[in-house]
Enzyme design. Structure first.
Site, PDB file in Angstrom:
ATOM      1  N   CYS A 129       0.816  -1.222   0.000  1.00  0.00           N
ATOM      2  CA  CYS A 129       0.000   0.000   0.000  1.00  0.00           C
ATOM      3  C   CYS A 129       0.849   1.271   0.000  1.00  0.00           C
ATOM      4  CB  CYS A 129      -0.947  -0.013   1.191  1.00  0.00           C
ATOM      5  SG  CYS A 129      -1.883  -1.546   1.313  1.00  0.00           S
ATOM      6  N   HIS A 254      -3.004   6.783   2.347  1.00  0.00           N
ATOM      7  CA  HIS A 254      -3.489   5.476   1.905  1.00  0.00           C
ATOM      8  C   HIS A 254      -4.855   5.234   2.544  1.00  0.00           C
ATOM      9  CE1 HIS A 254      -4.099   1.359   1.202  1.00  0.00           C
ATOM     10  NE2 HIS A 254      -3.727   0.947   2.406  1.00  0.00           N
ATOM     11  N   ASN A 284     -10.276  -0.553   0.510  1.00  0.00           N
ATOM     12  CA  ASN A 284      -8.817  -0.449   0.471  1.00  0.00           C
ATOM     13  C   ASN A 284      -8.315  -1.014  -0.859  1.00  0.00           C
ATOM     14  OD1 ASN A 284      -6.060  -0.881   0.739  1.00  0.00           O
ATOM     15  ND2 ASN A 284      -6.193  -1.704   2.813  1.00  0.00           N
TER      16      ASN A 284
HETATM   17  O1  UT7 Z   1      -3.757  -1.671   3.819  1.00  0.00           O
HETATM   18  C1  UT7 Z   1      -2.866  -1.750   4.870  1.00  0.00           C
HETATM   19  C2  UT7 Z   1      -3.074  -2.838   5.836  1.00  0.00           C
HETATM   20  N1  UT7 Z   1      -4.351  -2.990   6.462  1.00  0.00           N
HETATM   21  C3  UT7 Z   1      -4.870  -2.138   7.375  1.00  0.00           C
HETATM   22  O2  UT7 Z   1      -4.450  -1.045   7.549  1.00  0.00           O
HETATM   23  C4  UT7 Z   1      -5.975  -2.623   8.243  1.00  0.00           C
HETATM   24  C5  UT7 Z   1      -5.646  -2.368   9.690  1.00  0.00           C
HETATM   25  N2  UT7 Z   1      -6.605  -2.955  10.635  1.00  0.00           N
HETATM   26  C6  UT7 Z   1      -7.895  -2.547  10.677  1.00  0.00           C
HETATM   27  O3  UT7 Z   1      -8.318  -1.716   9.902  1.00  0.00           O
HETATM   28  C7  UT7 Z   1      -8.768  -3.125  11.773  1.00  0.00           C
HETATM   29  O4  UT7 Z   1      -7.975  -3.865  12.660  1.00  0.00           O
HETATM   30  C8  UT7 Z   1      -9.925  -4.016  11.224  1.00  0.00           C
HETATM   31  C9  UT7 Z   1     -10.926  -3.154  10.492  1.00  0.00           C
HETATM   32  C10 UT7 Z   1      -9.365  -5.078  10.297  1.00  0.00           C
HETATM   33  C11 UT7 Z   1     -10.649  -4.693  12.371  1.00  0.00           C
HETATM   34  O5  UT7 Z   1     -11.151  -3.695  13.273  1.00  0.00           O
HETATM   35  P1  UT7 Z   1     -10.849  -3.788  14.831  1.00  0.00           P
HETATM   36  O6  UT7 Z   1     -11.495  -2.633  15.461  1.00  0.00           O
HETATM   37  O7  UT7 Z   1      -9.358  -3.940  15.006  1.00  0.00           O
HETATM   38  O8  UT7 Z   1     -11.608  -5.084  15.235  1.00  0.00           O
HETATM   39  P2  UT7 Z   1     -11.060  -6.389  15.989  1.00  0.00           P
HETATM   40  O9  UT7 Z   1     -10.284  -7.236  15.076  1.00  0.00           O
HETATM   41  O10 UT7 Z   1     -10.417  -5.945  17.266  1.00  0.00           O
HETATM   42  O11 UT7 Z   1     -12.418  -7.137  16.362  1.00  0.00           O
HETATM   43  C12 UT7 Z   1     -13.351  -6.557  17.280  1.00  0.00           C
HETATM   44  C13 UT7 Z   1     -14.517  -7.490  17.463  1.00  0.00           C
HETATM   45  C14 UT7 Z   1     -14.112  -8.908  17.816  1.00  0.00           C
HETATM   46  O12 UT7 Z   1     -15.102  -9.409  18.700  1.00  0.00           O
HETATM   47  P3  UT7 Z   1     -14.840  -9.457  20.283  1.00  0.00           P
HETATM   48  O13 UT7 Z   1     -13.601 -10.274  20.487  1.00  0.00           O
HETATM   49  O14 UT7 Z   1     -14.662  -8.028  20.692  1.00  0.00           O
HETATM   50  O15 UT7 Z   1     -16.082 -10.081  20.825  1.00  0.00           O
HETATM   51  C15 UT7 Z   1     -14.200  -9.637  16.505  1.00  0.00           C
HETATM   52  O16 UT7 Z   1     -14.473 -11.011  16.666  1.00  0.00           O
HETATM   53  O17 UT7 Z   1     -15.257  -7.579  16.241  1.00  0.00           O
HETATM   54  C16 UT7 Z   1     -15.369  -8.950  15.843  1.00  0.00           C
HETATM   55  N3  UT7 Z   1     -15.318  -9.026  14.389  1.00  0.00           N
HETATM   56  C17 UT7 Z   1     -16.382  -8.815  13.613  1.00  0.00           C
HETATM   57  N4  UT7 Z   1     -17.667  -8.527  13.901  1.00  0.00           N
HETATM   58  C18 UT7 Z   1     -18.525  -8.362  12.859  1.00  0.00           C
HETATM   59  C19 UT7 Z   1     -14.238  -9.255  13.609  1.00  0.00           C
HETATM   60  N5  UT7 Z   1     -14.580  -9.201  12.316  1.00  0.00           N
HETATM   61  C20 UT7 Z   1     -15.914  -8.932  12.285  1.00  0.00           C
HETATM   62  C21 UT7 Z   1     -16.859  -8.769  11.255  1.00  0.00           C
HETATM   63  N6  UT7 Z   1     -18.126  -8.460  11.572  1.00  0.00           N
HETATM   64  N7  UT7 Z   1     -16.496  -8.831   9.941  1.00  0.00           N
END
Ligand code: UT7
Length: 333
Positions: A129, A254, A284
């Site tokens: 990216c 980005h 993205n």
């Molecule tokens: O392009 C360059 C590289 N990529 C990035 O820059 C992406 C960087 N990371 C992110 O943007 C974020 O980490 C994500 C958008 C991928 C995820 O968001 P987050 O706020 O970090 O969520 P998380 O992984 O901490 O998950 C939070 C909760 C979890 O549940 P619990 O453990 O709190 O009960 C997950 O199981 O959300 C749950 N979860 C979902 N819920 C509904 C994970 N994926 C989903 C989903 N739908 N698709």
């Protein structure tokens, strides 16, 4: 070789596949909701050239269709050339930034050069990216050492390497392309400051193997590192340019997650209204996201001659790159 001329962006364009994939479409794949995706990322829809939403394999002819990275790149490249009043024959160097090439060999820039009628040099850059910003520094360097015109394109078909069974990240990615023509012009370089970096020890945070199931990401760790690295890199570029964030008219980050974009802007002290953002409708698009957001900002009249633009990207590797660029076509066509 000392530089006797500057460089300027004289053409720009973007291209997106026709197929819109909404968060509601994503909800048919795994347990998620539109609200969760919007709240966590700011993404409402993305475009897909391939993936589970396209029944047939994309056509292999890079001059037609929108199914491959080269096809998307060709459409954006044609648009940027047209805007600059040039053809592919005028181009000394074609640089394609992509992390989703159409094949291992040759570089995707080869069929792309054929489609665009480029007979100068051609090469791919894969810095994930951060790729487009690496490419902008590369293009400016080639201009400084004698090239007259560089066509720089970021293009991706990430939906081909998305793991559609992985609810932790499959909703993030989209396909698209953005292109700019960088030309030698009288005067000073538009590239006022830059910074590039890589930390290969962080590869396990975000990768896709040749024979694997697609992209694998440790989202939270990538999120934290992305904010820190982007702020550090942007600060270095601003220092090299001898300007401060209050001088920046447009921040083109980005487009990975609106929360990352906002957090970086806040830490740098850039107000939200100066952020170029297309992530809501594109998702993205990795190497393509910065040139798509740039073209959108320019087309909406948000950038004027003389404005300073801050570009900043980060991605798998992990890589990062930033640049301070003075906007202005530098040519009176
Ligand atoms: O392009 C360059 C590289 N990529 C990035 O820059 C992406 C960087 N990371 C992110 O943007 C974020 O980490 C994500 C958008 C991928 C995820 O968001 P987050 O706020 O970090 O969520 P998380 O992984 O901490 O998950 C939070 C909760 C979890 O549940 P619990 O453990 O709190 O009960 C997950 O199981 O959300 C749950 N979860 C979902 N819920 C509904 C994970 N994926 C989903 C989903 N739908 N698709």
């Amino acid at each position: 070789m000392p530089s006797e001329h500057g460089c300027a962006i004289t053409g720009w364009a973007s291209a997106l596949p026709d197929r819109v994939v909404t968060n509601q479409d994503i909800m048919t794949l795994f347990d998620t909701t539109d609200e969760w995706i919007v709240e966590r990322t700011g993404i409402r829809q993305r475009r897909a050239a391939d993936g589970p939403f396209v029944a047939d394999k994309p056509p292999v002819n890079p001059e037609g269709g929108m199914g491959t990275t080269a096809q998307l790149a060709a459409q954006a490249g044609h648009g940027a050339l047209e805007k600059a009043g040039l053809t592919g024959a005028d181009i000394d160097l074609l640089v394609l930034c992509t992390t989703s090439p159409d094949q291992l060999v040759p570089a995707t820039s080869s069929p792309l050069a054929n489609a665009l009628g480029v007979r100068g040099g051609g090469m791919d850059i894969n810095a994930a990216c951060a790729g487009f910003t690496y490419g902008l520094v590369t293009a400016s360097g080639f201009i400084a050492t004698g090239a007259q015109r560089v066509l720089l394109i970021g293009a991706e078909t990430l939906t081909r390497i998305t793991n559609w069974a992985d609810r932790s990240n499959a909703f993030l990615f989209g396909d698209g392309a953005g292109a700019v023509v960088v030309e030698a012009v009288p005067g000073e370089s538009s590239l006022l400051g830059w910074d590039v970096g890589v930390d290969g020890s962080l590869q396990p945070l975000f990768y896709a193997d040749h024979a694997g199931t697609g992209m694998t990401m440790r989202g939270q760790e990538v999120f934290r590192k992305a904010v820190r690295m982007t702020v550090e890199s942007a600060t270095k570029s601003l220092e090299m340019a001898k300007v401060s964030t209050s001088d920046i008219a447009m921040f083109v980050p980005h487009q990975a997650n609106v929360r990352i974009m906002d957090a970086v802007a806040e830490r740098l002290g850039i107000p939200k209204e100066r952020i170029a953002s297309v992530i809501e409708t594109t998702g993205n698009t990795s190497s393509a996201s910065i040139p798509i957001a740039l073209a959108d900002a320019v087309e909406h009249g948000r950038v004027s001659d003389g404005d300073l633009i801050l570009f900043a990207g980060f991605g798998a590797g992990m890589t990062w790159a930033s640049a301070v660029w003075r906007w202005g076509t530098g040519l009176s066509r």
